[in-house]
Scaffold this active site. Structure first.
Site, PDB file in Angstrom:
ATOM      1  N   ARG A  84       0.842  -1.220   0.000  1.00 41.50           N
ATOM      2  CA  ARG A  84       0.000   0.000   0.000  1.00 41.50           C
ATOM      3  C   ARG A  84       0.870   1.261   0.000  1.00 41.50           C
ATOM      4  O   ARG A  84       0.572   2.233   0.675  1.00 41.50           O
ATOM      5  CB  ARG A  84      -0.936   0.046   1.216  1.00 41.50           C
ATOM      6  CG  ARG A  84      -1.867  -1.092   1.356  1.00 41.50           C
ATOM      7  CD  ARG A  84      -2.910  -1.166   0.247  1.00 41.50           C
ATOM      8  NE  ARG A  84      -3.659  -2.387   0.404  1.00 41.50           N
ATOM      9  CZ  ARG A  84      -3.272  -3.557  -0.106  1.00 41.50           C
ATOM     10  NH1 ARG A  84      -2.201  -3.657  -0.870  1.00 41.50           N
ATOM     11  NH2 ARG A  84      -3.980  -4.643   0.097  1.00 41.50           N
ATOM     12  N   SER A  97     -10.124  -0.949   4.592  1.00 40.94           N
ATOM     13  CA  SER A  97      -9.271  -1.353   5.723  1.00 40.94           C
ATOM     14  C   SER A  97      -8.722  -0.115   6.404  1.00 40.94           C
ATOM     15  O   SER A  97      -8.063   0.700   5.760  1.00 40.94           O
ATOM     16  CB  SER A  97      -8.094  -2.190   5.225  1.00 40.94           C
ATOM     17  OG  SER A  97      -8.574  -3.280   4.491  1.00 40.94           O
ATOM     18  N   GLU A 115      -3.923   2.625   7.507  1.00 45.34           N
ATOM     19  CA  GLU A 115      -3.715   2.672   6.049  1.00 45.34           C
ATOM     20  C   GLU A 115      -4.340   3.963   5.521  1.00 45.34           C
ATOM     21  O   GLU A 115      -3.880   4.563   4.553  1.00 45.34           O
ATOM     22  CB  GLU A 115      -4.389   1.449   5.404  1.00 45.34           C
ATOM     23  CG  GLU A 115      -4.329   1.458   3.890  1.00 45.34           C
ATOM     24  CD  GLU A 115      -5.056   0.272   3.247  1.00 45.34           C
ATOM     25  OE1 GLU A 115      -5.066  -0.837   3.827  1.00 45.34           O
ATOM     26  OE2 GLU A 115      -5.618   0.460   2.159  1.00 45.34           O
TER      27      GLU A 115
END
Ligand SMILES: Cc1cc2nc3c(=O)[nH]c(=O)nc-3n(C[C@H](O)[C@H](O)[C@H](O)COP(=O)(O)OP(=O)(O)OC[C@H]3O[C@@H](n4cnc5c(N)ncnc54)[C@H](O)[C@@H]3O)c2cc1C
Length: 317
Positions: free
Chosen positions: A156, A208, A313
């Site tokens: 990510r 998420s 995230e």
């Protein structure tokens, strides 16, 4: 060009936040023009706002691309403009019997952010299918092409989130594809995701909330004595995020959070999503403070129980 003052900023969390100026551009010339006119001001380029938590009003210019086309450069290469929804691209490719991106089906967000975030699901990351990323330098307004390697993709993660954060605007992404029927895989993934994840537009979230942590092998071994069922994955040393140590183990943050008893728990209007505890949702008119407080309590309890740090995230703005 669409220019609006003091309007709500689109974001999938459903936060009620405004920007001083919102500009949607429809060509690279328009993009250059707005960058020139607002030089020195605070600028944030967004996609669908599906990985952002706005904590307050934005006193600057929010940029969004209205460029949403894709074209084949050759039989195995597709260039998609930054404002095209990634899932619309995948749907079109699947209809045309091209495969390669189908595991990324139904991930919210646009093509530009797919490269910035290196989105991933079901074992595939954007980096696996991106050949190059076309950008514009916010300062010089010149075009620059980043090869896959130059993007320094990680979990990510990319160079656009670190050294070059805010310095380049991704204008299009070139993906590699190949002929093949991906329709069954795509359909299965959509069904699985719909069953597990909150629906954008219905329940506010940014997917998420936390990244999966990587811990040293020795710590994982100790934890496994206590929790023999703990899911764990040895990490390949080729992962740039961990390339200095090949002895790291990835633990699903969802499992850690569930073990701490957070599934379905609420704080103010925020809730840990009962079907997938990695997701924090705006269950009932949550304020940014509710989300931040719940996230802080979740990560503090994971730290206390497992001595593991979990990090968001989601980008806080
Ligand atoms: C229900 C749900 C499920 C999700 N599932 C997944 C998943 O399975 N896997 C996954 O990886 N992610 C997932 N996400 C997170 C999200 O979809 C991705 O992070 C996505 O890439 C964000 O795209 P966006 O267009 O909304 O970008 P935004 O959230 O608007 O922006 C994200 C970042 O990219 C920057 N950015 C955006 N466009 C540009 C551009 N053109 N140039 C430069 N910088 C830019 C922004 O400034 C910001 O820093 C999920 C989110 C939701 C709400």
């Amino acid at each position: 060009m669409l220019i609006e003052q003091m309007v709500n900023i689109p974001n999938t969390f459903g936060m009620d936040v405004k920007t001083k100026l919102f500009v949607e551009y429809y060509s690279l010339d328009e993009l250059r023009q707005v960058l020139r006119e607002h030089k020195g001001e605070q600028i944030l380029h967004i996609g669908q706002g599906s990985n952002l938590l706005f904590t307050r009003d934005f006193n600057g210019v929010i940029l969004h691309s209205g460029m949403a086309r894709a074209r084949f450069l050759d039989d195995e290469t597709v260039e998609a403009q930054n404002g095209l929804r990634l899932d619309d691209l995948i749907a079109q490719l699947t209809d045309m019997a091209y495969c390669g991106l189908e595991k990324l089906s139904f991930i919210p967000g646009e093509v530009g952010a797919s490269a910035v975030q290196n989105v991933g699901a079901y074992g595939v990351e954007a980096k696996d299918v991106i050949l190059r990323v076309n950008t514009i330098d916010v300062e010089t307004l010149e075009e620059r092409v980043f090869t896959n390697e130059e993007c320094r993709f990680g979990y990510r993660d990319s160079i656009f989130k670190h050294e070059l954060k805010g310095k380049y605007i991704v204008t299009s992404v070139v993906y590699k594809v190949k002929p093949g029927d991906a329709s069954k895989t795509r359909e299965e993934i959509i069904q699985t995701r719909m069953a597990k994840l909150p629906t954008v537009g219905e329940t506010g979230s940014a997917g998420s909330f936390f990244m999966n942590p990587f811990i040293p092998e020795e710590q994982a071994d100790e934890l496994l004595k206590q929790y023999p069922d703990m899911p764990h994955f040895e990490v390949k040393s080729s992962n740039p995020q961990v390339f200095e140590s090949s002895n790291l183990v990835k633990i699903p943050a969802a499992w850690l959070i569930e073990q701490c008893g957070w599934k379905g728990k609420t704080l103010g209007g925020a809730q840990v999503w009962p079907k997938q505890p990695l997701v924090i949702v705006n269950a009932n008119n949550a304020t940014p403070e509710d989300i931040i407080a719940l996230a802080a309590q979740v990560s503090a309890s994971v730290k206390e129980k497992f001595n593991i740090d979990i990090h968001p995230e989601v980008n806080y703005i």
